[in-house]
Design an enzyme around this catalytic site. Structure first.
Site, mmCIF file in Angstrom:
data_model
loop_
_atom_site.group_PDB
_atom_site.id
_atom_site.type_symbol
_atom_site.label_atom_id
_atom_site.label_comp_id
_atom_site.label_asym_id
_atom_site.label_seq_id
_atom_site.Cartn_x
_atom_site.Cartn_y
_atom_site.Cartn_z
ATOM 1 N N ARG A 215 0.833 -1.199 0.000
ATOM 2 C CA ARG A 215 0.000 0.000 0.000
ATOM 3 C C ARG A 215 0.864 1.244 0.000
ATOM 4 O O ARG A 215 2.032 1.228 0.437
ATOM 5 C CB ARG A 215 -0.950 0.001 1.178
ATOM 6 C CG ARG A 215 -0.290 0.116 2.553
ATOM 7 C CD ARG A 215 -0.181 1.547 3.018
ATOM 8 N NE ARG A 215 0.178 1.627 4.426
ATOM 9 C CZ ARG A 215 1.043 2.492 4.913
ATOM 10 N NH1 ARG A 215 1.690 3.316 4.109
ATOM 11 N NH2 ARG A 215 1.309 2.533 6.200
ATOM 12 N N GLU A 314 -6.481 7.205 8.285
ATOM 13 C CA GLU A 314 -5.417 7.960 8.953
ATOM 14 C C GLU A 314 -4.865 9.022 8.004
ATOM 15 O O GLU A 314 -4.673 10.177 8.383
ATOM 16 C CB GLU A 314 -4.304 7.026 9.406
ATOM 17 C CG GLU A 314 -3.207 7.748 10.182
ATOM 18 C CD GLU A 314 -2.187 6.797 10.792
ATOM 19 O OE1 GLU A 314 -0.990 6.936 10.464
ATOM 20 O OE2 GLU A 314 -2.586 5.934 11.588
ATOM 21 N N ARG A 318 -5.290 5.801 1.382
ATOM 22 C CA ARG A 318 -4.478 4.597 1.460
ATOM 23 C C ARG A 318 -4.837 3.758 0.236
ATOM 24 O O ARG A 318 -5.978 3.279 0.122
ATOM 25 C CB ARG A 318 -4.764 3.814 2.745
ATOM 26 C CG ARG A 318 -4.258 4.488 4.036
ATOM 27 C CD ARG A 318 -2.789 4.215 4.251
ATOM 28 N NE ARG A 318 -2.262 4.893 5.415
ATOM 29 C CZ ARG A 318 -2.133 4.325 6.623
ATOM 30 N NH1 ARG A 318 -2.532 3.077 6.797
ATOM 31 N NH2 ARG A 318 -1.618 4.983 7.629
ATOM 32 N N CYS A 360 1.417 10.845 9.723
ATOM 33 C CA CYS A 360 2.398 10.316 10.668
ATOM 34 C C CYS A 360 3.802 10.386 10.080
ATOM 35 O O CYS A 360 4.000 10.014 8.918
ATOM 36 C CB CYS A 360 2.055 8.873 11.016
ATOM 37 S SG CYS A 360 3.155 8.158 12.261
ATOM 38 N N THR A 362 6.194 8.496 10.446
ATOM 39 C CA THR A 362 6.694 7.173 10.071
ATOM 40 C C THR A 362 6.266 6.807 8.651
ATOM 41 O O THR A 362 6.703 5.798 8.108
ATOM 42 C CB THR A 362 6.164 6.084 11.033
ATOM 43 O OG1 THR A 362 4.747 5.964 10.868
ATOM 44 C CG2 THR A 362 6.477 6.438 12.467
ATOM 45 N N ARG A 369 4.282 0.826 2.267
ATOM 46 C CA ARG A 369 4.409 -0.277 3.225
ATOM 47 C C ARG A 369 4.056 -1.564 2.504
ATOM 48 O O ARG A 369 2.896 -1.793 2.139
ATOM 49 C CB ARG A 369 3.504 -0.082 4.437
ATOM 50 C CG ARG A 369 3.674 -1.202 5.458
ATOM 51 C CD ARG A 369 2.882 -0.932 6.739
ATOM 52 N NE ARG A 369 3.113 -2.002 7.682
ATOM 53 C CZ ARG A 369 2.372 -3.118 7.760
ATOM 54 N NH1 ARG A 369 1.353 -3.274 6.952
ATOM 55 N NH2 ARG A 369 2.655 -4.055 8.644
ATOM 56 N N ARG A 398 4.588 -7.175 13.165
ATOM 57 C CA ARG A 398 3.326 -6.861 13.837
ATOM 58 C C ARG A 398 2.510 -8.139 13.976
ATOM 59 O O ARG A 398 2.798 -9.153 13.362
ATOM 60 C CB ARG A 398 2.512 -5.841 13.023
ATOM 61 C CG ARG A 398 3.167 -4.476 12.878
ATOM 62 C CD ARG A 398 2.328 -3.601 11.972
ATOM 63 N NE ARG A 398 2.817 -2.231 11.900
ATOM 64 C CZ ARG A 398 2.275 -1.292 11.135
ATOM 65 N NH1 ARG A 398 1.245 -1.573 10.369
ATOM 66 N NH2 ARG A 398 2.761 -0.063 11.129
ATOM 67 N N GLU A 403 -1.182 -3.045 12.960
ATOM 68 C CA GLU A 403 -0.536 -2.224 13.982
ATOM 69 C C GLU A 403 -1.213 -2.354 15.336
ATOM 70 O O GLU A 403 -2.438 -2.408 15.446
ATOM 71 C CB GLU A 403 -0.566 -0.751 13.531
ATOM 72 C CG GLU A 403 0.301 0.151 14.387
ATOM 73 C CD GLU A 403 0.448 1.528 13.781
ATOM 74 O OE1 GLU A 403 1.323 2.278 14.262
ATOM 75 O OE2 GLU A 403 -0.282 1.848 12.838
#
Length: 464
Positions: A215, A314, A318, A360, A362, A369, A398, A403
């Site tokens: 993603r 988020e 995505r 974020c 990160t 990811r 994970r 997460e």
């Protein structure tokens, strides 16, 4: 028992005593006296029976006024939500919360968040009075989640794209540590998808990898992130994404599901299949990721359920490609096709140094990811060895539900940890190479266990 004739007679007497027959007679006489008989006799009789009743036109006008009143009520409710969520603290209130939070972090000896490590007294004093120019975001807007949740891994979210520059004294060292060496002078390479066919399938026999997912996160230009988002902005983003999704390649076409319009059964179905994003993440909630929820939130699924887009979860977007097995090249090619198609219609936030900007820290740079659900029973039983191998290959481990989840089986979620300082292709390859290494280590551990002699006196296992 009364006969039918008796019932009729009783009803006639009732109508007569109640005045109904007299009223109907008068109406029919009025109709008889009309020289030009109306086309709608029933309407004429209704008007005579109730001369004070509104006409059909008046009823229609009243209904229209009622619709307008309902719309105005919804507008006022929307304004009230906005006013409540946009009440800003005074500077003294913000400073008090920052100081209290700073002391709370300092007292918590178990806290290992990057926020605690890099929010020094000097950094706090330097940043606490600053605001971003466009959206007036403050330091508290960015670190409120970490102050509330001392068990955060990071504890920092960007309230808007400018926060990465305005609060660089906190953001830069945090980004450098998390992404493994992306320093202040480093620069994110230009977007480079590479050649998907060059990615090797790490488990062609299908013995270890359960599923593969890639993603990328994207944010639309000229919009803030959650802490400064307004209800209309969520809806504007959703509308733009909806229009872009209408131009997808044929094999990626599907349906956009607005969360506001989802009935309970469909919602449960999507949740059971893990296609619907969750709203129970306390870290994201504390960062105000649930503002105006579910306004502007949506999930897109193609027919094969192998291409998914989350809207205003988020990040603004995505973009996800996924399927069973370990054919990473196929999954990656699908992601590229979808992301490029959407990118033709939408301009994404991108910084010259930091690459794609998202909520974020990160998740900036490539925003990529790549992950695989991998069955690793021996390594899962030896967690220190698994964590050590993951660190060596720059992987993130994970639970199988993503997460902040724990793995209750021998399946773990393995992904690339670095997302900045390398190209999109390199980010995916880093995950593939790491999974290959973990599989090899798992095989070695299995061979060791099989070659170990049985304990003295032990009975051999029963044959099935």
């Amino acid at each position: 028992m009364a006969s039918l004739e008796q019932k009729r007679e009783a009803f006639r007497k009732y109508l007569e005593s109640a005045g109904a027959i007299d009223c109907l007679s008068k109406a029919l006489i009025r109709l008889y006296q009309e020289e030009q008989k109306p086309e709608d006799a029933c309407k004429f009789i209704r008007q005579v029976l109730c001369e004070s009743c509104p006409t059909d036109e008046q009823v229609a006008e009243s209904m229209s006024e009622l619709d307008e009143a309902r719309k105005r009520i919804l507008e006022l409710e929307r304004e009230i939500r906005g006013l409540r969520l946009n009440v800003r603290r005074t500077a003294s209130e913000e400073n008090l919360l920052l100081e209290d939070g700073f002391e709370k972090l300092a007292r918590d000896e178990s806290c290992t968040a990057l926020l605690k490590k890099y929010l020094t007294r000097e950094v706090l004093d330097e940043l606490k009075s600053l605001k971003t120019q466009s959206y007036k975001s403050t330091l508290l807007d960015c670190i409120q989640s970490g102050l509330q949740n001392c068990d955060s891994n990071v504890g920092v979210y960007a309230a808007d794209p400018e926060a990465y520059l305005v609060f660089a004294a906190l953001m830069d060292p945090l980004i450098e540590e998390y992404h493994g060496g992306f320093g202040k002078e480093a620069k994110q390479p230009e977007l480079s998808w590479g050649e998907p066919e060059e990615l090797e399938n790490p488990d062609p026999e299908g013995l270890y990898v359960v599923s593969t997912r890639v993603r990328c996160a994207r944010s639309l230009e000229n919009f803030p992130f959650h802490p400064r988002m307004q209800e209309q902005q969520y809806e504007d983003i959703c509308a733009r994404v909806k229009a872009a999704l209408e131009d997808l390649p044929e094999d990626l076409t599907g349906e956009l599901h607005l969360l506001e319009a989802l009935d309970e059964s469909r919602k449960c179905e999507l949740e059971a299949d893990h296609f619907l994003f969750q709203q129970d993440d306390r870290f994201a909630k504390a960062a105000q990721a649930d503002r105006f929820y579910p306004a502007g939130r949506a999930v897109f699924l193609n027919g094969a359920k192998s291409f998914i887009v989350w809207v205003n979860e988020e990040d603004h977007l995505r973009i996800i490609s996924m399927q069973k097995g370990s054919d990473i090249a196929q999954v990656y090619k699908r992601l590229i096709a979808g992301a490029e198609s959407i990118g033709k219609h939408i301009t994404f936030q991108r910084d010259e140094r930091l690459g794609f900007l998202n909520f974020c820290p990160t998740n900036i740079g490539t925003g990529m990811r790549a992950s695989m659900h991998v069955r690793l029973p021996k390594l899962q039983a030896d967690r220190p060895r698994l964590e050590s191998a993951a660190a060596e290959y720059r992987l993130q481990i994970r639970g199988e539900n993503g997460e902040n989840s724990d793995s209750c089986s021998d399946v773990v979620n393995v992904s690339n940890k670095r997302r900045i300082g390398l190209t999109e292709f390199e980010a995916v390859k880093e995950m593939v190479d790491g999974v290959k290494a973990l599989i090899e280590l798992e095989k070695q551990l299995s061979e060791v266990v099989e070659s170990e002699p049985a304990a003295e006196g032990a009975e051999p296992p029963a044959e099935e």
